[in-house]
Design an enzyme around this catalytic site. Structure first.
Site, PDB file in Angstrom:
ATOM      1  CB  ALA A  26     -41.656 -48.650   0.862  1.00 15.71           C
ATOM      2  NE  ARG A  85     -37.654 -57.059  12.507  1.00 12.68           N
ATOM      3  CZ  ARG A  85     -38.049 -56.121  13.355  1.00 12.68           C
ATOM      4  NH1 ARG A  85     -38.137 -56.396  14.638  1.00 12.68           N
ATOM      5  NH2 ARG A  85     -38.365 -54.918  12.920  1.00 12.68           N
ATOM      6  CG  ASN A 144     -43.393 -41.325  16.656  1.00  8.96           C
ATOM      7  OD1 ASN A 144     -44.572 -40.992  16.502  1.00  8.96           O
ATOM      8  ND2 ASN A 144     -42.508 -41.401  15.666  1.00  8.96           N
TER       9      ASN A 144
HETATM   10  C1  UD1 Z   1     -40.640 -45.506  13.260  1.00 13.54           C
HETATM   11  C2  UD1 Z   1     -40.461 -44.115  13.870  1.00 13.54           C
HETATM   12  C3  UD1 Z   1     -40.326 -44.250  15.384  1.00 13.54           C
HETATM   13  C4  UD1 Z   1     -41.561 -44.950  15.934  1.00 13.54           C
HETATM   14  C5  UD1 Z   1     -41.742 -46.288  15.253  1.00 13.54           C
HETATM   15  C6  UD1 Z   1     -43.033 -46.926  15.674  1.00 13.54           C
HETATM   16  C7  UD1 Z   1     -39.222 -42.798  12.211  1.00 13.54           C
HETATM   17  C8  UD1 Z   1     -37.910 -42.240  11.817  1.00 13.54           C
HETATM   18  N1  UD1 Z   1     -39.246 -43.512  13.333  1.00 13.54           N
HETATM   19  O1  UD1 Z   1     -39.442 -46.196  13.521  1.00 13.54           O
HETATM   20  O2  UD1 Z   1     -40.217 -42.967  15.979  1.00 13.54           O
HETATM   21  O3  UD1 Z   1     -41.416 -45.109  17.331  1.00 13.54           O
HETATM   22  O4  UD1 Z   1     -41.787 -46.125  13.822  1.00 13.54           O
HETATM   23  O5  UD1 Z   1     -43.088 -48.238  15.178  1.00 13.54           O
HETATM   24  O6  UD1 Z   1     -40.208 -42.576  11.541  1.00 13.54           O
HETATM   25  N2  UD1 Z   1     -40.982 -47.289   5.650  1.00 13.54           N
HETATM   26  C9  UD1 Z   1     -40.959 -47.103   4.303  1.00 13.54           C
HETATM   27  N3  UD1 Z   1     -39.813 -46.697   3.705  1.00 13.54           N
HETATM   28  C10 UD1 Z   1     -38.687 -46.456   4.415  1.00 13.54           C
HETATM   29  C11 UD1 Z   1     -38.716 -46.642   5.799  1.00 13.54           C
HETATM   30  C12 UD1 Z   1     -39.883 -47.062   6.386  1.00 13.54           C
HETATM   31  O7  UD1 Z   1     -41.977 -47.300   3.622  1.00 13.54           O
HETATM   32  O8  UD1 Z   1     -37.675 -46.071   3.800  1.00 13.54           O
HETATM   33  C13 UD1 Z   1     -42.244 -47.703   6.275  1.00 13.54           C
HETATM   34  C14 UD1 Z   1     -42.202 -49.119   6.805  1.00 13.54           C
HETATM   35  O9  UD1 Z   1     -42.775 -50.009   5.874  1.00 13.54           O
HETATM   36  C15 UD1 Z   1     -43.059 -49.044   8.038  1.00 13.54           C
HETATM   37  C16 UD1 Z   1     -42.929 -47.607   8.498  1.00 13.54           C
HETATM   38  O10 UD1 Z   1     -42.455 -46.883   7.392  1.00 13.54           O
HETATM   39  O11 UD1 Z   1     -44.405 -49.277   7.753  1.00 13.54           O
HETATM   40  C17 UD1 Z   1     -42.021 -47.461   9.686  1.00 13.54           C
HETATM   41  O12 UD1 Z   1     -40.743 -47.885   9.321  1.00 13.54           O
HETATM   42  P1  UD1 Z   1     -39.784 -48.617  10.350  1.00 13.54           P
HETATM   43  O13 UD1 Z   1     -38.489 -48.867   9.719  1.00 13.54           O
HETATM   44  O14 UD1 Z   1     -40.492 -49.753  10.948  1.00 13.54           O
HETATM   45  O15 UD1 Z   1     -39.618 -47.452  11.421  1.00 13.54           O
HETATM   46  P2  UD1 Z   1     -39.026 -47.594  12.862  1.00 13.54           P
HETATM   47  O16 UD1 Z   1     -37.559 -47.610  12.787  1.00 13.54           O
HETATM   48  O17 UD1 Z   1     -39.699 -48.704  13.559  1.00 13.54           O
END
Ligand code: UD1
Ligand code: CA
Length: 449
Positions: free
Chosen positions: A16, A21, A177
């Site tokens: 989601a 980017r 993580n």
């Molecule tokens: C997340 C982790 C972080 C880890 C990193 C690795 C959390 C809070 N943090 O951070 O510890 O080091 O991934 O890449 O989990 N997504 C949704 N809905 C949302 C938010 C995210 O579907 O509301 C999905 C995104 O599509 C993605 C994944 O969850 O596939 C990770 O989301 P992203 O925002 O990239 O997390 P990071 O901030 O990178």
């Protein structure tokens, strides 16, 4: 695949994110790696890890992602995360599927496409063997900036600290993580529902499930993967990096299976390319999807293959183009600047130079002369050309389909064949040669000043 733990498992695939980017009108997880979407890779890996059900979480209006998922896994659960409020919030969008009750809950990211099935199994086995409520997947980061840090204490994980919430000391930790984790499915919902937003970004962090579990004296653990395997794709530079890692794996698999890649780094494979033993691939060959190559085949430099079966000992190229719907049987020779589309070439057919063979069937051992063209298209419809076995098609012939050429027939050089040809006949379908003695000299003399 290995002995997968005899526990039921639900995988929740998060997709989601906004993916801004990528600078693309296509959703991030539908961008391709080795001929398959990132979502496709992710789903194939979790399926191979023996999960019982897959639930996908997409952003609002992402019918395209849902449609791709339905094509990959019919009957999967798809839910929409209406507002993007963090990774725990995203997992809870799949609440109904989780509530169905599974022993293991795997949370995976669709934009992390290189995770191997074995790694998902490692997480599940750790869950079973340690009795942990949560097993996080960690990696040693060359540059930890931006990642959550794993705060470990012996074999136990105390917490995952997001970069924005970390102290300077915590930021020095390089064990990060990867994002995906396995949770005890029987208590996961209860834990997830109690995660709050007390953090720098005001989001529901999935990572907070660790500290929450520890605060209730539940066990937690970490599994570690190589950094390359947990590469997340956020932009096209990372997409290219993932493609290159994926190609590396595919090339290695091909070579271990008995194919010689003369210059491996110049060969592009697809996720489903099948190469037999003693296949030789020269430099700069591209395999798009759907290619199967039997034993002993040589594919010479700069050839492009898609949707084609190549039979044993065939030789292809250099500079050949094999297009979808084609079947080449044993010992076929296809040479330079030959294009073949939706055609069957029986054993021993030779088409060695400069030809277009489209919508054709060609019998065994027939020779297709240089420059032969099947004229298969009238601007509206396509027609088939059928050529029997042991025929000889002279150089520069145009075969105007629909047309049938019998076994053993002989087509004179430069013919335009518009009517069927009987077996063993000779056809010459070109203007007869006319010679006018002295004509050229007379012409020159007349025009001399
Ligand atoms: C997340 C982790 C972080 C880890 C990193 C690795 C959390 C809070 N943090 O951070 O510890 O080091 O991934 O890449 O989990 N997504 C949704 N809905 C949302 C938010 C995210 O579907 O509301 C999905 C995104 O599509 C993605 C994944 O969850 O596939 C990770 O989301 P992203 O925002 O990239 O997390 P990071 O901030 O990178
Ligand atoms: Ca990310």
């Amino acid at each position: 695949m290995g002995q997968s733990p005899a526990r039921t498992c639900l995988a929740v695939v998060l997709a989601a994110g906004e993916g801004t980017r990528m600078q693309s009108s296509r959703p991030k997880v539908l961008h391709m790696l080795a001929g398959r979407s990132m979502l496709g890779h992710c789903v194939a890996a979790v399926a191979a890890a023996g999960v019982d059900r897959i639930a996908l979480v997409v952003g609002p209006g992402r019918d395209d992602v849902a449609a791709e998922m339905q094509a990959l896994v019919p009957h999967c659960a798809i839910s929409v995360q209406v507002e993007r409020r963090g990774t725990a919030h995203a997992v809870l969008a799949a609440e109904a599927a989780i509530a169905d009750g599974y022993d293991d809950l795997l949370v995976v990211f669709a934009d992390t496409p290189l995770v191997r099935p074995e790694t998902f199994q490692t997480l599940r086995i750790a869950l079973r063997d340690t009795g942990a409520a949560v097993v996080a997947l960690g990696f040693e980061a060359r540059d930890p900036t931006g990642y959550g840090r794993l705060l470990v204490n012996g074999t136990r994980l105390d917490a995952i600290r997001e970069e924005k919430d970390a102290t300077p000391d915590e930021r020095n930790i390089t064990l990060c993580n990867a994002g995906l984790m396995a949770l005890d499915g029987r208590i996961a919902l209860d834990l997830l529902r109690r995660i709050g937003t007390q953090n720098a970004q005001g989001e529901f962090y999935l990572t907070d499930v660790v500290a929450l579990a520890r605060s209730e004296s539940l066990e937690t653990a970490v599994a570690v993967a190589p950094e390359d395997e947990v590469l997340g794709v956020n932009d096209r530079v990372q997409l290219a990096r993932a493609e290159s890692l994926m190609q590396g794996r595919l090339r290695e698999k091909a070579m271990r299976g008995g194919a010689t890649l003369v210059d491996p780094s110049s060969v592009t494979l697809a996720f489903d390319t099948v190469l037999g033993r003693d296949v030789t691939i020269e430099p700069n060959v591209v395999f798009a999807t759907g290619v199967q190559v039997a034993d002993g085949v040589t594919i010479r430099a700069f050839s492009h293959l898609e949707g084609v079966e190549v039979g044993a000992r065939a030789t292809i190229g250099p500079f050949a183009r094999l297009r979808p719907g084609s079947v080449l049987h044993e010992d076929v020779h296809v040479g330079n600047f030959v294009e073949i589309k939706a055609s069957t070439l029986e054993a021993g057919v030779k088409a060695n130079h400069l030809s277009y063979i489209g919508d054709a069937s060609i019998g065994a051992k027939t020779n297709i002369g240089a420059g032969t063209i099947t004229c298969n298209y009238n601007g509206f419809q396509k027609f088939r050309t059928q050529i029997g076995a042991g025929a000889f098609i002279g150089v520069n012939s145009a075969l105007v389909a629909p047309v049938t050429i019998g076994d053993g027939a002989f087509i004179g050089t430069g013919s335009v064949v518009t009517e069927d040809v009987a077996a063993d006949a000779l056809v010459i379908a070109r203007a007869r040669q006319v010679e006018k003695p002295g004509w050229a000299k007379t012409f020159r003399d007349k025009n001399k000043r």
